[in-house]
Design a protein around this motif. Structure first.
Motif, PDB file in Angstrom:
ATOM      1  N   SER A 112       0.846  -1.199   0.000  1.00 16.31           N
ATOM      2  CA  SER A 112       0.000   0.000   0.000  1.00 16.31           C
ATOM      3  C   SER A 112       0.885   1.254   0.000  1.00 16.31           C
ATOM      4  CB  SER A 112      -0.895  -0.003   1.237  1.00 16.31           C
ATOM      5  OG  SER A 112      -0.136   0.369   2.361  1.00 16.31           O
ATOM      6  N   ARG A 171       1.266   3.231   2.247  1.00 18.29           N
ATOM      7  CA  ARG A 171       1.962   3.334   3.539  1.00 18.29           C
ATOM      8  C   ARG A 171       3.414   2.867   3.458  1.00 18.29           C
ATOM      9  NH1 ARG A 171      -3.052   1.324   4.896  1.00 18.29           N
ATOM     10  NH2 ARG A 171      -2.409  -0.812   4.514  1.00 18.29           N
ATOM     11  N   SER A 172       3.654   1.829   2.652  1.00 19.55           N
ATOM     12  CA  SER A 172       5.000   1.223   2.604  1.00 19.55           C
ATOM     13  C   SER A 172       5.829   1.699   1.419  1.00 19.55           C
ATOM     14  CB  SER A 172       4.880  -0.294   2.499  1.00 19.55           C
ATOM     15  OG  SER A 172       4.023  -0.781   3.474  1.00 19.55           O
ATOM     16  N   MET A 188       0.344 -10.054  10.015  1.00 20.94           N
ATOM     17  CA  MET A 188       1.209  -9.404  11.011  1.00 20.94           C
ATOM     18  C   MET A 188       0.391  -8.889  12.200  1.00 20.94           C
ATOM     19  SD  MET A 188       4.375  -9.117   9.968  1.00 20.94           S
ATOM     20  CE  MET A 188       5.431  -8.875   8.564  1.00 20.94           C
TER      21      MET A 188
HETATM   22  P1  A2P Z   1       1.247  -2.405   3.863  1.00 21.09           P
HETATM   23  O1  A2P Z   1       2.345  -3.040   4.648  1.00 21.09           O
HETATM   24  O2  A2P Z   1       1.707  -1.233   3.068  1.00 21.09           O
HETATM   25  O3  A2P Z   1       0.012  -2.133   4.668  1.00 21.09           O
HETATM   26  P2  A2P Z   1      -0.675  -8.884   6.401  1.00 21.09           P
HETATM   27  O4  A2P Z   1      -1.489 -10.004   5.801  1.00 21.09           O
HETATM   28  O5  A2P Z   1       0.541  -9.380   7.109  1.00 21.09           O
HETATM   29  O6  A2P Z   1      -1.514  -7.978   7.233  1.00 21.09           O
HETATM   30  O7  A2P Z   1      -0.147  -8.008   5.162  1.00 21.09           O
HETATM   31  C1  A2P Z   1      -0.998  -7.433   4.223  1.00 21.09           C
HETATM   32  C2  A2P Z   1      -0.188  -6.936   3.036  1.00 21.09           C
HETATM   33  O8  A2P Z   1      -1.098  -6.354   2.091  1.00 21.09           O
HETATM   34  C3  A2P Z   1       0.814  -5.854   3.379  1.00 21.09           C
HETATM   35  O9  A2P Z   1       1.939  -5.986   2.546  1.00 21.09           O
HETATM   36  C4  A2P Z   1       0.037  -4.583   3.036  1.00 21.09           C
HETATM   37  O10 A2P Z   1       0.842  -3.484   2.728  1.00 21.09           O
HETATM   38  C5  A2P Z   1      -0.674  -5.036   1.785  1.00 21.09           C
HETATM   39  N1  A2P Z   1      -1.817  -4.185   1.462  1.00 21.09           N
HETATM   40  C6  A2P Z   1      -2.873  -3.888   2.245  1.00 21.09           C
HETATM   41  N2  A2P Z   1      -3.729  -3.056   1.595  1.00 21.09           N
HETATM   42  C7  A2P Z   1      -3.202  -2.832   0.369  1.00 21.09           C
HETATM   43  C8  A2P Z   1      -3.578  -2.061  -0.780  1.00 21.09           C
HETATM   44  N3  A2P Z   1      -4.720  -1.368  -0.799  1.00 21.09           N
HETATM   45  N4  A2P Z   1      -2.773  -2.071  -1.866  1.00 21.09           N
HETATM   46  C9  A2P Z   1      -1.629  -2.781  -1.845  1.00 21.09           C
HETATM   47  N5  A2P Z   1      -1.208  -3.531  -0.806  1.00 21.09           N
HETATM   48  C10 A2P Z   1      -1.974  -3.557   0.296  1.00 21.09           C
END
Ligand code: A2P
Length: 326
Positions: free
Chosen positions: A38, A40-41, A164
């Motif tokens: 997302s 955020r990262s 996580m």
């Molecule tokens: P981010 O780390 O930026 O929030 P988990 O299953 O361990 O909770 O991880 C979920 C994964 O999905 C993370 O890498 C998270 O990124 C990613 N993610 C969540 N929402 C989105 C989005 N809208 N677009 C892309 N990646 C996403």
């Protein structure tokens, strides 16, 4: 195998990090690697084989660069929205969410059970639910031998199955903090509630196990019921599986079939305290079966205890196995 351009969607998450680990362990032939998460990262870095890769924000045009395979594990909403953009660019999506699993045009694949389904894909292949994968790896060889009439699943699922934030919730509640991920305190507790409740009183996790088992084993008539429970274990789902077969079986033959089944390790010597536990399965790709015994309450009944690493065989390893077959 030719080298391929690989993308990981949800690279910063629990399963995403396991994708990286398993691709490396299995020496997957990658010519270029792209990491998405997302906003955020975006801009953060992850390491793969000693090299740093910058995480990009996932966008509709992220796949406009000749990516061959995208491993998705970023939740159902993200898969529903973005997998079609990838598929439209001839990128094959292997999706770990539940978004596409029951779509008739999407193969739902466990390589030990139905690898032949992979070639029917139209751009998206679904990776099954973690609890379902380990169950069918053990059940399918027995179904072929004796025909399964009915299954009763009872699961004991690790917090890492919720990503996580599930792991953080166990750590936080162990330290006396309030839960933020699970509906109750998970420390020192069992929660019979995974995913949302449905009208019929089942949870969606339980419904997934029922429907996905039938689809993967191509056995629409098996009667199945399930109760899924979250337990304060970090890694490794455990399952009590009660099976009623159509045909009689010999217990020794069942053990023999299981010990020769692909991906299965039989750990069953109760007198020596040998039975599978999640701590032993963590970090491995096999499905462990123990407590193999008759259900003496019915003519063709069997009980099994089945354990596997939910983040590996239950998610990332199964997806990478599919990618290898592609
Ligand atoms: P981010 O780390 O930026 O929030 P988990 O299953 O361990 O909770 O991880 C979920 C994964 O999905 C993370 O890498 C998270 O990124 C990613 N993610 C969540 N929402 C989105 C989005 N809208 N677009 C892309 N990646 C996403």
């Amino acid at each position: 195998m030719n080298s391929v351009k690989v993308a990981i969607v949800g690279a910063t998450g629990m399963v995403g990090r396991n994708f990286l680990k398993i691709l490396s362990e299995r020496d997957f032939p990658i010519s270029q690697l792209y990491l998405f998460a997302s906003a955020r990262s975006a801009g953060s870095a992850l390491e793969y084989r000693g090299k740093e890769y910058i995480v990009e924000e996932l966008k509709e045009d992220s796949f406009d660069r000749g990516i061959d395979i995208a491993l998705f594990s970023a939740g159902g909403g993200t898969s529903k929205k973005f997998a079609p953009f990838a598929a439209a660019k001839n990128c094959v999506v292997i999706d770990n969410s539940s978004a596409w699993r029951m779509d008739d045009n999407v193969p739902l694949v466990v390589p030990e059970v139905n690898p032949q389904e992979i070639k029917k894909h139209k751009g998206i292949i679904a990776n099954p639910n973690c609890s379902t994968i380990q169950a069918v790896v053990a059940l399918y060889p027995l179904h072929k031998a004796y025909g399964i009439k009915r299954i009763v699943y009872s699961t004991y699922q690790a917090v890492s199955g919720a990503g996580m934030s599930g792991v953080c919730d166990l750590e936080n509640t162990l330290n006396g903090k309030e839960p933020t991920k699970f509906p109750k305190i998970i420390a020192g507790n069992c929660i019979p509630h995974i995913d949302v409740f449905l009208e019929n009183g089942y949870t969606k996790e339980e419904e997934k196990m029922i429907n996905e088992t039938r689809k993967i084993m191509n056995a629409p008539n098996i009667k199945i019921t399930a109760t899924c429970v979250r337990v304060p274990v970090y890694v490794g789902h455990s399952e009590s599986i009660n099976i009623e077969f159509l045909n009689p079986f010999e217990l020794n033959k069942v053990r023999d079939i299981l010990s020769r089944a692909p991906g299965v390790i039989v750990a069953d010597d109760p007198k020596q305290n040998v039975y599978p536990c999640p701590i032993d399965a963590a970090g491995t790709d096999e499905v462990y079966v123990g407590r193999v015994r008759r259900d003496e309450s019915i003519p063709n009944g069997l009980n099994l205890w089945v354990v596997a690493d939910n983040a590996r065989k239950g998610a990332a390893s199964n997806a990478v196995q599919i990618a290898e077959l592609l």
